[in-house]
Design a protein around this motif. Structure first.
Motif, PDB file in Angstrom:
ATOM      1  N   LYS A 310      24.781 -14.391   0.944  1.00 23.56           N
ATOM      2  CA  LYS A 310      25.197 -15.047   2.196  1.00 23.56           C
ATOM      3  C   LYS A 310      24.212 -16.135   2.622  1.00 23.56           C
ATOM      4  O   LYS A 310      24.407 -16.791   3.642  1.00 23.56           O
ATOM      5  N   GLY A 311      23.127 -16.284   1.856  1.00 18.68           N
ATOM      6  CA  GLY A 311      22.199 -17.375   2.123  1.00 18.68           C
ATOM      7  C   GLY A 311      20.930 -17.007   2.858  1.00 18.68           C
ATOM      8  O   GLY A 311      20.130 -17.893   3.176  1.00 18.68           O
ATOM      9  N   MET A 312      20.697 -15.726   3.121  1.00 23.09           N
ATOM     10  CA  MET A 312      19.458 -15.351   3.789  1.00 23.09           C
ATOM     11  C   MET A 312      18.291 -15.413   2.814  1.00 23.09           C
ATOM     12  O   MET A 312      18.410 -15.007   1.649  1.00 23.09           O
ATOM     13  N   ALA A 313      17.167 -15.927   3.276  1.00 24.89           N
ATOM     14  CA  ALA A 313      15.939 -15.944   2.477  1.00 24.89           C
ATOM     15  C   ALA A 313      15.177 -14.657   2.770  1.00 24.89           C
ATOM     16  O   ALA A 313      14.708 -14.453   3.896  1.00 24.89           O
ATOM     17  N   ILE A 314      15.053 -13.788   1.763  1.00 28.00           N
ATOM     18  CA  ILE A 314      14.469 -12.461   1.957  1.00 28.00           C
ATOM     19  C   ILE A 314      13.099 -12.398   1.299  1.00 28.00           C
ATOM     20  O   ILE A 314      12.943 -12.797   0.140  1.00 28.00           O
ATOM     21  N   ASN A 315      12.123 -11.898   2.046  1.00 24.58           N
ATOM     22  CA  ASN A 315      10.770 -11.797   1.472  1.00 24.58           C
ATOM     23  C   ASN A 315      10.081 -10.505   1.903  1.00 24.58           C
ATOM     24  O   ASN A 315      10.302 -10.016   3.020  1.00 24.58           O
ATOM     25  N   PRO A 316       9.234  -9.930   1.021  1.00 19.51           N
ATOM     26  CA  PRO A 316       8.366  -8.825   1.431  1.00 19.51           C
ATOM     27  C   PRO A 316       7.168  -9.383   2.194  1.00 19.51           C
ATOM     28  O   PRO A 316       6.884 -10.586   2.112  1.00 19.51           O
ATOM     29  N   VAL A 317       6.463  -8.517   2.922  1.00 21.71           N
ATOM     30  CA  VAL A 317       5.218  -8.964   3.583  1.00 21.71           C
ATOM     31  C   VAL A 317       4.068  -8.839   2.585  1.00 21.71           C
ATOM     32  O   VAL A 317       4.147  -8.076   1.617  1.00 21.71           O
ATOM     33  N   ASP A 318       2.977  -9.577   2.820  1.00 22.89           N
ATOM     34  CA  ASP A 318       1.845  -9.563   1.889  1.00 22.89           C
ATOM     35  C   ASP A 318       1.076  -8.246   1.940  1.00 22.89           C
ATOM     36  O   ASP A 318       0.680  -7.721   0.903  1.00 22.89           O
ATOM     37  N   SER A 319       0.865  -7.730   3.158  1.00 18.73           N
ATOM     38  CA  SER A 319       0.070  -6.510   3.303  1.00 18.73           C
ATOM     39  C   SER A 319       0.535  -5.714   4.522  1.00 18.73           C
ATOM     40  O   SER A 319       0.200  -6.082   5.661  1.00 18.73           O
ATOM     41  N   PRO A 320       1.300  -4.638   4.326  1.00 17.09           N
ATOM     42  CA  PRO A 320       1.710  -3.801   5.460  1.00 17.09           C
ATOM     43  C   PRO A 320       0.516  -3.274   6.261  1.00 17.09           C
ATOM     44  O   PRO A 320       0.592  -3.137   7.479  1.00 17.09           O
ATOM     45  N   ASP A 321      -0.601  -2.992   5.564  1.00 12.27           N
ATOM     46  CA  ASP A 321      -1.790  -2.472   6.255  1.00 12.27           C
ATOM     47  C   ASP A 321      -2.352  -3.479   7.257  1.00 12.27           C
ATOM     48  O   ASP A 321      -2.915  -3.096   8.287  1.00 12.27           O
ATOM     49  N   ALA A 322      -2.228  -4.768   6.954  1.00 10.96           N
ATOM     50  CA  ALA A 322      -2.720  -5.794   7.877  1.00 10.96           C
ATOM     51  C   ALA A 322      -1.935  -5.757   9.186  1.00 10.96           C
ATOM     52  O   ALA A 322      -2.504  -5.925  10.275  1.00 10.96           O
ATOM     53  N   PHE A 323      -0.623  -5.530   9.087  1.00 10.89           N
ATOM     54  CA  PHE A 323       0.213  -5.405  10.286  1.00 10.89           C
ATOM     55  C   PHE A 323      -0.164  -4.144  11.065  1.00 10.89           C
ATOM     56  O   PHE A 323      -0.292  -4.167  12.293  1.00 10.89           O
ATOM     57  N   LYS A 324      -0.354  -3.046  10.340  1.00  6.49           N
ATOM     58  CA  LYS A 324      -0.686  -1.778  10.979  1.00  6.49           C
ATOM     59  C   LYS A 324      -2.012  -1.874  11.737  1.00  6.49           C
ATOM     60  O   LYS A 324      -2.157  -1.357  12.844  1.00  6.49           O
ATOM     61  N   GLU A 325      -2.967  -2.535  11.134  1.00  2.82           N
ATOM     62  CA  GLU A 325      -4.287  -2.691  11.764  1.00  2.82           C
ATOM     63  C   GLU A 325      -4.173  -3.482  13.070  1.00  2.82           C
ATOM     64  O   GLU A 325      -4.851  -3.184  14.063  1.00  2.82           O
ATOM     65  N   LYS A 326      -3.306  -4.476  13.072  1.00  2.38           N
ATOM     66  CA  LYS A 326      -3.142  -5.348  14.238  1.00  2.38           C
ATOM     67  C   LYS A 326      -2.542  -4.592  15.431  1.00  2.38           C
ATOM     68  O   LYS A 326      -2.846  -4.904  16.589  1.00  2.38           O
ATOM     69  N   VAL A 327      -1.687  -3.621  15.164  1.00  2.00           N
ATOM     70  CA  VAL A 327      -0.990  -2.924  16.265  1.00  2.00           C
ATOM     71  C   VAL A 327      -1.607  -1.565  16.598  1.00  2.00           C
ATOM     72  O   VAL A 327      -1.138  -0.876  17.503  1.00  2.00           O
ATOM     73  N   LYS A 328      -2.649  -1.181  15.886  1.00  2.00           N
ATOM     74  CA  LYS A 328      -3.258   0.137  16.089  1.00  2.00           C
ATOM     75  C   LYS A 328      -3.673   0.432  17.529  1.00  2.00           C
ATOM     76  O   LYS A 328      -3.564   1.566  17.986  1.00  2.00           O
ATOM     77  N   PRO A 329      -4.173  -0.555  18.289  1.00  2.80           N
ATOM     78  CA  PRO A 329      -4.533  -0.267  19.683  1.00  2.80           C
ATOM     79  C   PRO A 329      -3.384   0.306  20.513  1.00  2.80           C
ATOM     80  O   PRO A 329      -3.613   0.963  21.521  1.00  2.80           O
ATOM     81  N   LEU A 330      -2.143   0.051  20.087  1.00  2.00           N
ATOM     82  CA  LEU A 330      -0.988   0.592  20.814  1.00  2.00           C
ATOM     83  C   LEU A 330      -0.988   2.120  20.840  1.00  2.00           C
ATOM     84  O   LEU A 330      -0.533   2.734  21.809  1.00  2.00           O
ATOM     85  N   TYR A 331      -1.467   2.747  19.763  1.00  2.00           N
ATOM     86  CA  TYR A 331      -1.462   4.206  19.692  1.00  2.00           C
ATOM     87  C   TYR A 331      -2.253   4.786  20.864  1.00  2.00           C
ATOM     88  O   TYR A 331      -1.812   5.727  21.528  1.00  2.00           O
ATOM     89  N   LYS A 332      -3.432   4.212  21.106  1.00  4.14           N
ATOM     90  CA  LYS A 332      -4.271   4.687  22.203  1.00  4.14           C
ATOM     91  C   LYS A 332      -3.647   4.333  23.548  1.00  4.14           C
ATOM     92  O   LYS A 332      -3.665   5.130  24.496  1.00  4.14           O
ATOM     93  N   GLU A 333      -3.086   3.135  23.632  1.00  5.43           N
ATOM     94  CA  GLU A 333      -2.491   2.661  24.878  1.00  5.43           C
ATOM     95  C   GLU A 333      -1.351   3.570  25.337  1.00  5.43           C
ATOM     96  O   GLU A 333      -1.199   3.833  26.537  1.00  5.43           O
ATOM     97  N   PHE A 334      -0.552   4.054  24.383  1.00  7.94           N
ATOM     98  CA  PHE A 334       0.619   4.852  24.743  1.00  7.94           C
ATOM     99  C   PHE A 334       0.354   6.362  24.760  1.00  7.94           C
ATOM    100  O   PHE A 334       1.244   7.138  25.085  1.00  7.94           O
ATOM    101  N   GLU A 335      -0.862   6.738  24.422  1.00  7.70           N
ATOM    102  CA  GLU A 335      -1.191   8.165  24.408  1.00  7.70           C
ATOM    103  C   GLU A 335      -0.966   8.802  25.775  1.00  7.70           C
ATOM    104  O   GLU A 335      -0.434   9.918  25.878  1.00  7.70           O
ATOM    105  N   GLY A 336      -1.346   8.096  26.845  1.00  2.00           N
ATOM    106  CA  GLY A 336      -1.170   8.639  28.192  1.00  2.00           C
ATOM    107  C   GLY A 336       0.283   8.764  28.590  1.00  2.00           C
ATOM    108  O   GLY A 336       0.662   9.695  29.312  1.00  2.00           O
ATOM    109  N   LYS A 337       1.115   7.827  28.119  1.00  2.00           N
ATOM    110  CA  LYS A 337       2.542   7.854  28.472  1.00  2.00           C
ATOM    111  C   LYS A 337       3.298   8.899  27.663  1.00  2.00           C
ATOM    112  O   LYS A 337       4.217   9.552  28.162  1.00  2.00           O
ATOM    113  N   ILE A 338       2.940   9.019  26.414  1.00  8.54           N
ATOM    114  CA  ILE A 338       3.636   9.954  25.521  1.00  8.54           C
ATOM    115  C   ILE A 338       3.077  11.369  25.668  1.00  8.54           C
ATOM    116  O   ILE A 338       3.818  12.353  25.639  1.00  8.54           O
ATOM    117  N   GLY A 339       1.770  11.454  25.815  1.00  8.44           N
ATOM    118  CA  GLY A 339       1.097  12.752  25.887  1.00  8.44           C
ATOM    119  C   GLY A 339       0.295  13.000  24.622  1.00  8.44           C
ATOM    120  O   GLY A 339       0.851  12.919  23.510  1.00  8.44           O
TER     121      GLY A 339
END
Length: 351
Positions: A310-339
């Motif tokens: 259908k014409g979509m350009a599909i690509n994998p990401v270079d490093s999933p771990d790089a994305f995970k590292e960038k969002v890791k502070p969210l785990y601590k941020e949401f700990e109080g809301k989630i428990g």
């Protein structure tokens, strides 16, 4: 004359006494009735039971919501020999998902298969499942959701008048947009992504430098088409069935969250059902879930090829771990809301 007046006076006093006793008895009876919860009326013997079933996306052959709903319908109608008739309401016919959750809670909608994210607005602990990069693969997600952790999470819905019956699969979510391919976290910066009205999704895209725009699902296609937003993030079958290949160019396989779909039924509806029908409903959901997951996995393989044609350009990401590292502070941020207890139980279940 005075004697007659005395008798009349005595009669009036007696009448007042009888009236007071009667009123007191009625008051006590009403108070007693008020303390008893009104029990929902069960269907009469031999009467067909109709269940109004909601979901938000299209009624497509390969749409994961539609597969969940139609597989359940087929199973429960067969198990009850036609005693149960499931009426399907796809494509947000009964409102957005928040409206539907409220409807199920109140009993105006009987059942639905609902995206996890909007549920967290009603039961905050469900936000744990929307945290990014918490599942390494689908097999791990099945283990956690079908196990004790998943059951304990579903149990929390009862406080909102909802019975949680199980988790089917939306699948891993990916980013699609019209600006550029997403290969590294920096590629997300500045792109205006539609996200669900959910704090974890908003937080994740902010952490990646995006401009997240919360928006109802029913408004999203037009918003992309009119360039109000640059893109969105959804599972592959939802991309295909809702024809997002017509309005977006780049599909990046970020696998940032695994999206479970929750089978739920109104407690008001559930309490009206005879015991044998309750069992048939619960058993049908349990049987539908692995069938739906298997079908969804097969569909994803086929749809990836279709999206390329259908014409979509599909690509994998270079490093999933790089994305995970960038969002890791969210785990601590949401700990109080989630428990912390919920988060600890979750990560113990993933091991």
């Amino acid at each position: 004359m005075w004697e007659g007046y005395g008798v009349l006076k005595q009669q009036k006093a007696s009448f007042r006494l009888v009236l007071m006793v009667a009123l007191l008895a009625i008051g006590l009876l009403m108070a007693a009735c008020g303390k008893q919860e009104a029990k929902p009326a069960a269907p009469a013997a031999g009467q067909k039971i109709t269940l109004k079933f909601y979901w938000t996306t299209v009624d497509g052959e390969k749409d994961p919501y539609a597969i969940s709903a139609r597989t359940f319908k087929e199973l429960v109608e067969k198990k009850t020999q036609g005693k149960v008739d499931v009426k399907l309401y796809p494509n947000s016919q009964l409102g957005g998902e928040r409206d539907a959750i409220e409807g199920i809670s109140l009993g105006t909608i009987d059942m639905g298969v609902i995206t996890n994210a909007p549920i967290s607005g009603f039961v905050p602990q469900f936000q744990i499942l929307d945290l990014p990069f918490i599942f390494k693969d689908a097999a791990q997600a099945y283990k956690v959701l079908d196990g004790e952790f998943g059951k304990s999470l579903l149990k929390r819905l009862e406080a909102r008048g909802i019975i949680g019956l199980g988790f089917s699969e939306g699948g891993f979510r990916h980013m699609l947009n019209n600006v550029r391919p997403i290969k590294t976290p920096d590629d997300v910066k500045g792109i205006k992504f539609r996200v669900m009205e959910n704090p974890t999704y908003i937080g994740m895209f902010k952490a990646l430098g995006s401009n997240p725009t919360p928006m109802a699902w029913g408004e999203t296609f037009t918003a992309v088409q009119q360039k109000t937003i640059d893109g969105l993030e959804i599972p592959i079958p939802v991309i295909y069935q809702n024809k997002y290949f017509e309005v977006t160019k780049y599909l990046s396989l970020t696998n940032h969250t695994y999206s479970p779909l929750i089978f739920m039924i109104s407690k008001k509806t559930w309490d009206k059902l005879p015991a044998d029908v309750q069992k048939a409903v619960a058993d049908s959901v349990t049987e539908a879930i692995p069938l739906q997951r298997a079908k969804n996995a097969k569909n994803i393989e086929e749809l990836m090829k279709e999206l390329k044609t259908k014409g979509m350009a599909i690509n994998p990401v270079d490093s999933p771990d790089a994305f995970k590292e960038k969002v890791k502070p969210l785990y601590k941020e949401f700990e109080g809301k989630i428990g912390k207890d919920v988060m600890d139980a979750f990560f113990a279940a993933t091991k």
